[in-house]
Design an enzyme around this catalytic site. Structure first.
Site, short mmCIF file in Angstrom:
data_model
loop_
_atom_site.label_atom_id
_atom_site.label_comp_id
_atom_site.label_asym_id
_atom_site.label_seq_id
_atom_site.Cartn_x
_atom_site.Cartn_y
_atom_site.Cartn_z
N LYS A 113 -7.67 0.10 1.39
CA LYS A 113 -8.48 1.32 1.31
C LYS A 113 -9.94 1.00 1.01
O LYS A 113 -10.83 1.70 1.47
CB LYS A 113 -7.93 2.29 0.26
CG LYS A 113 -6.60 2.91 0.68
CD LYS A 113 -6.25 4.08 -0.22
CE LYS A 113 -4.92 4.69 0.19
NZ LYS A 113 -4.49 5.76 -0.72
N LYS A 199 2.05 1.26 9.09
CA LYS A 199 2.89 2.34 8.56
C LYS A 199 2.29 3.72 8.87
O LYS A 199 1.07 3.85 9.01
CB LYS A 199 3.13 2.16 7.06
CG LYS A 199 1.91 2.39 6.22
CD LYS A 199 2.23 2.56 4.75
CE LYS A 199 0.95 2.96 4.06
NZ LYS A 199 1.00 3.39 2.72
N LYS A 202 -0.98 9.22 5.70
CA LYS A 202 -1.82 10.42 5.65
C LYS A 202 -3.27 10.06 5.90
O LYS A 202 -4.06 10.88 6.34
CB LYS A 202 -1.75 11.06 4.25
CG LYS A 202 -0.49 11.82 3.99
CD LYS A 202 -0.56 12.42 2.58
CE LYS A 202 0.63 12.06 1.76
NZ LYS A 202 0.49 11.32 0.57
P1 TYM Z 1 2.14 8.39 -1.24
O1 TYM Z 1 1.69 9.78 -1.47
O2 TYM Z 1 1.32 7.52 -0.35
O3 TYM Z 1 3.61 8.39 -0.67
C1 TYM Z 1 4.64 9.10 -1.31
C2 TYM Z 1 5.99 8.46 -1.06
O4 TYM Z 1 6.23 8.36 0.35
C3 TYM Z 1 6.50 6.99 0.69
N1 TYM Z 1 5.89 6.72 1.99
C4 TYM Z 1 6.56 6.16 3.00
N2 TYM Z 1 7.83 5.76 3.11
C5 TYM Z 1 8.21 5.25 4.31
N3 TYM Z 1 7.37 5.12 5.37
C6 TYM Z 1 6.08 5.51 5.28
N4 TYM Z 1 5.27 5.39 6.33
C7 TYM Z 1 5.62 6.06 4.06
N5 TYM Z 1 4.43 6.55 3.65
C8 TYM Z 1 4.62 6.95 2.37
C9 TYM Z 1 5.82 6.18 -0.40
O5 TYM Z 1 6.40 4.90 -0.52
C10 TYM Z 1 6.05 7.02 -1.62
O6 TYM Z 1 7.33 6.80 -2.16
N6 TYM Z 1 0.81 6.11 -5.43
C11 TYM Z 1 1.82 6.95 -4.84
C12 TYM Z 1 2.02 8.26 -5.58
C13 TYM Z 1 2.35 8.07 -7.01
C14 TYM Z 1 3.60 7.66 -7.53
C15 TYM Z 1 3.43 7.65 -8.93
C16 TYM Z 1 4.83 7.32 -6.95
C17 TYM Z 1 1.50 8.27 -8.05
N7 TYM Z 1 2.16 8.02 -9.22
C18 TYM Z 1 4.48 7.29 -9.77
C19 TYM Z 1 5.86 6.95 -7.80
C20 TYM Z 1 5.70 6.94 -9.19
C21 TYM Z 1 1.38 7.28 -3.43
O7 TYM Z 1 0.23 7.30 -3.10
O8 TYM Z 1 2.39 7.65 -2.61
#
Ligand code: TYM
Length: 336
Positions: A113, A199, A202
């Site tokens: 990023k 992957k 968003k």
């Molecule tokens: P985020 O918002 O990017 O994604 C949320 C969840 O979706 C999963 N994910 C995917 N799984 C499979 N294929 C993909 N292309 C894909 N894109 C996203 C992510 O692995 C995630 O499980 N930092 C985290 C949010 C967060 C969080 C936390 C998660 C903040 N605090 C504490 C767990 C525990 C994030 O940006 O996820």
């Protein structure tokens, strides 16, 4: 003995997509039967890249409605908004002071990023995994169910917890529980429709690269029609030369609820012209109940707000206890 606990969250940055559903939410729906589940909207994380203040609150409501529309049951899971509980930010500060800078500089997501942000990279983007560690450790979960891309952040969380325990606690009396990641193989890495080696995300500027959970049928049809494929006839899983083929077959498998073997046989002799309409129809059908429920929830704001309020009360009580014991271990006294 009580149930084991899980905790997880998603950044409410724009619409949630199929990767979020197949890699995360769908698994939470099953896990909530067995685990005491804490599922939140990571809206403090959503401002680590440039954001539109006019959309932040609405995106957060939409993400909460999406959780419930996908099958998260507020009777079984505690659903809450990160920014409603200030203990997240406070614990993150305490963790900042025990986390070596070089642990953050090697985070893959930061590096990816940061390149896009150039000179505007904020301290928040670098510090993001420390806030994530606070999100997790406040609730002392046993497992953290995430997609593959979040594994490194959960490992960092474990390192921070171990460091806190080692520096300020003892082996017999650890301050905080060290959680394990829970990554379910199916759906753990849903790939972009424009490039099967990247992957689905968003933050990809092209909407054609992803399917949002709220995409109407005609949009899904258009995106699948235009998605990247290859000139080979006959479809197969696990051929490294054909990443798009593997991704689209995997989507079909997960959304149709069939086994990989059954799909491999069904699609072995198909061309893209036959497969794409089949995938479109399956996807539209799988998403329809989620979309219907989502639109219903979005028109009942009071109900949604009451769920988030209840979630906040339950979550905050636990968060404050963990914050308190961490502060005590670091030497802080309670205010009189
Ligand atoms: P985020 O918002 O990017 O994604 C949320 C969840 O979706 C999963 N994910 C995917 N799984 C499979 N294929 C993909 N292309 C894909 N894109 C996203 C992510 O692995 C995630 O499980 N930092 C985290 C949010 C967060 C969080 C936390 C998660 C903040 N605090 C504490 C767990 C525990 C994030 O940006 O996820």
């Amino acid at each position: 003995m009580g149930k084991n606990r899980i905790l997880s969250g998603i950044q409410p940055t724009g619409n949630l997509h199929l990767g979020n559903y197949l890699g995360a939410i769908r698994n939470w729906v099953n896990l909530q039967e067995e685990y005491d589940s804490f599922l939140f909207l990571a809206d403090l994380h959503a401002i680590t890249v440039p954001h539109d203040p006019a959309k932040l609150a609405e995106n957060t409501y939409e993400a909460a409605a999406t959780y419930i529309a996908c099958g998260i049951d507020p009777q079984k899971s505690t659903v809450f908004v990160q920014s409603h509980i200030s203990a997240h930010s406070e614990l993150a500060w305490l963790f900042n002071c025990i986390t070596p800078l070089n642990w953050l500089e090697r985070m893959i997501q930061f590096k990816e990023k940061a390149v896009k942000q150039g000179e505007n990279v904020t301290v928040g983007l670098l510090d993001y995994p420390v806030l994530q560690a606070a999100d997790i450790l406040l609730y002392e979960p046993d497992r953290v169910p995430v997609g593959e891309d979040q594994k490194q952040h959960v490992e960092l969380t474990r390192d921070i917890a171990n460091r806190l325990n080692f520096q300020y606690g003892s082996e017999e009396n650890p301050i905080i529980k060290v959680p394990e990641p829970l990554i379910q193989a199916a759906g753990a890495r849903v790939m972009s429709l424009a490039d099967g080696t990247k992957k689905m995300s968003k933050s990809d500027p092209s909407e054609m690269s992803r399917i949002d959970l709220v995409d109407p049928p005609e949009v899904i049809q258009r995106k699948i029609k235009r998605c990247k494929t290859d000139p080979v006839r006959g479809l197969e899983f696990d051929n490294a030369e054909r990443p798009e083929c593997n991704n689209l077959l995997t989507l079909y498998t997960l959304l149709s609820g069939q086994t990989k073997e059954a799909v491999a046989t069904e699609c072995a002799d198909m061309g893209w012209g036959q497969f794409k309409p089949l995938l479109t129809e399956t996807m539209v059908e799988a998403l329809k109940p989620i979309q219907d429920k989502f639109h219903g929830l979005m028109s009942d704001r009071t109900y949604l707000e009451s769920i988030l309020q209840q979630g906040r009360e339950k979550a905050e009580a636990i968060a404050l206890m963990t914050l308190e014991k961490t502060k005590t271990a670091l030497g802080y006294s309670k205010p009189l």
